[in-house]
Write a protein that holds these residues in place. Structure first.
Motif, PDB file in Angstrom:
ATOM      1  N   GLY A 102       0.789  -1.222   0.000  1.00 49.99           N
ATOM      2  CA  GLY A 102       0.000   0.000   0.000  1.00 49.99           C
ATOM      3  C   GLY A 102       0.823   1.273   0.000  1.00 49.99           C
ATOM      4  O   GLY A 102       0.272   2.373  -0.151  1.00 49.99           O
ATOM      5  N   ASP A 105       0.578   3.812  -3.160  1.00 49.29           N
ATOM      6  CA  ASP A 105      -0.656   4.604  -3.205  1.00 49.29           C
ATOM      7  C   ASP A 105      -0.704   5.637  -2.088  1.00 49.29           C
ATOM      8  O   ASP A 105      -1.215   6.754  -2.274  1.00 49.29           O
ATOM      9  CB  ASP A 105      -1.881   3.688  -3.098  1.00 49.29           C
ATOM     10  CG  ASP A 105      -2.301   3.129  -4.447  1.00 49.29           C
ATOM     11  OD1 ASP A 105      -1.603   3.390  -5.450  1.00 49.29           O
ATOM     12  OD2 ASP A 105      -3.329   2.419  -4.501  1.00 49.29           O
ATOM     13  N   THR A 111      -3.649   9.022  -5.689  1.00 49.56           N
ATOM     14  CA  THR A 111      -4.080   7.649  -5.429  1.00 49.56           C
ATOM     15  C   THR A 111      -4.548   7.457  -3.989  1.00 49.56           C
ATOM     16  O   THR A 111      -5.343   6.560  -3.705  1.00 49.56           O
ATOM     17  CB  THR A 111      -2.941   6.654  -5.732  1.00 49.56           C
ATOM     18  OG1 THR A 111      -1.739   7.059  -5.045  1.00 49.56           O
ATOM     19  CG2 THR A 111      -2.663   6.606  -7.229  1.00 49.56           C
ATOM     20  N   ARG A 115      -8.882   6.402  -1.765  1.00 49.88           N
ATOM     21  CA  ARG A 115      -8.898   5.452  -0.651  1.00 49.88           C
ATOM     22  C   ARG A 115      -9.461   6.121   0.612  1.00 49.88           C
ATOM     23  O   ARG A 115     -10.237   5.506   1.357  1.00 49.88           O
ATOM     24  CB  ARG A 115      -7.497   4.920  -0.386  1.00 49.88           C
ATOM     25  CG  ARG A 115      -6.987   3.938  -1.441  1.00 49.88           C
ATOM     26  CD  ARG A 115      -5.594   3.449  -1.070  1.00 49.88           C
ATOM     27  NE  ARG A 115      -5.053   2.486  -2.016  1.00 49.88           N
ATOM     28  CZ  ARG A 115      -5.155   1.160  -1.906  1.00 49.88           C
ATOM     29  NH1 ARG A 115      -5.837   0.645  -0.883  1.00 49.88           N
ATOM     30  NH2 ARG A 115      -4.609   0.359  -2.793  1.00 49.88           N
ATOM     31  N   ALA A 184      -8.229   1.467   4.904  1.00 51.33           N
ATOM     32  CA  ALA A 184      -8.220   1.956   3.524  1.00 51.33           C
ATOM     33  C   ALA A 184      -7.662   0.917   2.559  1.00 51.33           C
ATOM     34  O   ALA A 184      -7.415   1.224   1.394  1.00 51.33           O
ATOM     35  CB  ALA A 184      -7.411   3.252   3.424  1.00 51.33           C
ATOM     36  N   GLY A 185      -7.436  -0.313   3.041  1.00 55.82           N
ATOM     37  CA  GLY A 185      -7.027  -1.409   2.162  1.00 55.82           C
ATOM     38  C   GLY A 185      -5.536  -1.522   1.950  1.00 55.82           C
ATOM     39  O   GLY A 185      -4.787  -0.549   2.073  1.00 55.82           O
TER      40      GLY A 185
END
Length: 399
Positions: A102, A105, A111, A115, A184-185
């Motif tokens: 991650g 990003d 990016t 998110r 946020a992944g």
């Protein structure tokens, strides 16, 4: 290359230039200049160094690490593997990272914004994005200032290995003093800025005035508010349990071997005869920057506790020792601004010592300061902190 702290001199010395030049040559880019920006060495694990580099007319940031990577990890980070008689090293370009998918990003507003919008349920625009902490393959922390329909906010973006994100979120959910944290992944956890002011602001007085009075009972009460369910989490060895590792690191950094070993021996002797302590919920890295107060001038309550990554079972005395150690080294960072901190730290030491045992507390404080010595990048600061660690134990003979 050795996968421990002994690799640092090689990765920070003249040979580092050859390593970087060779890695860049694989993409037909010529190295023009380089400087060491940061060194991250973990006891018994890899050593990683970050470099500010100018190459091919462009300023870039490179990481060189002794970490072992799989072919898949190497390909994902576009890392170059170099092997020599000294061992193996990998070099890659930030923000790629073989363990933090991650990170790329999180480092780019275009990016990161989608998110953040998805995680918060708001349409977010990013005003500014700043890197605060970067520890290759371990974690990164960025500060992002945002604008949404309900106003401006500051968030802290924490990037960890994806498999560790849920544990971080769970720690925030279980602690009523923790700020809001959202997923946020891909290992990106966003944490809303805590209410109040950091305790460091209550201690820092660049105008030479006295710092705020910090009530020791207020701090102890906040520690006792940490959630009991955290005792079921995985335990993390506190710094005093790893004092021998930090002693070796300090010696490798060039600190006097005899003094470091004598300090290690004295700490070990005190702790060997220390009584047992009940297992309670502990922060694990509690210091002034992680405690938010209601007011910087006259604090009366604790508003929040942040950086709960290390929340788990432990001894309350270790949280106290960590806090004191970080306070005691502040004057070496800004002698004038933190000139009033020693009396504050001494008061906390005495009150905490009454509760947990002063001699043992001093030994644990000294161990924590030694761990800071091992990670200091400035030789003068490291030497001063070593003296502080020694004086904490020397003072115990008169108490």
């Amino acid at each position: 290359m050795a996968s421990d702290h002994a690799a640092a001199p090689l990765l920070t010395g003249p040979q580092a230039g050859d390593i970087l030049a060779t890695a860049l040559a694989t993409t037909e880019i010529e190295l023009e200049s380089w400087t060491v920006d940061s060194v991250n060495a973990r006891p018994g694990a890899e050593t990683s160094v970050g470099y500010d580099v100018v190459a091919g007319g462009e300023r870039i940031y490179l990481i060189a690490s002794t970490v072992e990577l799989t072919d898949e990890q190497r390909a994902a980070a576009k890392a170059v593997r170099l092997a020599s008689d000294d061992g193996e090293v990998h070099v890659w370009r930030h923000p790629a990272d073989p363990y933090l998918p991650g990170l790329a990003d999180a480092c780019i507003p275009e990016t990161l914004a989608p998110r953040l919008s998805a995680a918060t349920g708001r349409s977010i625009t990013i005003e500014s994005l700043d890197m605060m902490v970067m520890r290759p393959m371990r974690r990164a922390v960025l500060r992002v200032r945002t604008v949404a329909e309900d106003g401006r906010r500051t968030w802290y973006v924490k990037v960890v290995r994806p498999e560790r994100a849920e544990a971080m979120l769970a720690r925030h959910r279980m602690c009523d003093l923790a700020p809001l944290a959202l997923d946020a992944g891909d290992g990106i956890v966003v944490v809303q800025e805590a209410d109040g002011v950091p305790m460091t602001r209550a201690l820092h007085r660049p105008d030479g005035s006295d710092p705020a009075q910090i009530d020791p009972q207020m701090l102890l009460a906040a520690m006792d508010r940490l959630p009991e369910e955290a005792t079921a989490l995985d335990a993390r060895p506190p710094v005093p349990d790893r004092v021998s590792q930090y002693a070796r690191m300090a010696i490798d950094e060039g600190l006097p071997k005899e003094r470091v070993e004598a300090l290690e021996h004295r700490i070990g002797a005190v702790l060997a005869s220390a009584p047992s302590h009940p297992t309670v919920a502990t922060h694990g890295d509690l210091h002034a920057a992680n405690i938010y107060l209601d007011d910087a001038a006259a604090p009366s309550r604790i508003e929040a506790v942040i950086d709960l990554d290390t929340l788990g079972p432990g001894r309350r005395i270790d949280d106290c020792a960590c806090m004191l150690a970080h306070m005691m080294v502040l004057p070496q960072l800004d002698a004038e601004g933190y000139r009033g901190v020693p009396p504050v730290a001494e008061r906390l030491l005495q009150v905490f010592g009454e509760r947990f045992g002063l001699e043992e507390l001093r030994a644990r404080v000294s161990a924590n300061i030694l761990s800071l010595v091992a990670g200091a990048e400035d030789d003068g600061v490291a030497a001063a902190w070593l003296g502080t660690a020694e004086s904490v134990l020397e003072d115990s003979s008169g108490t």
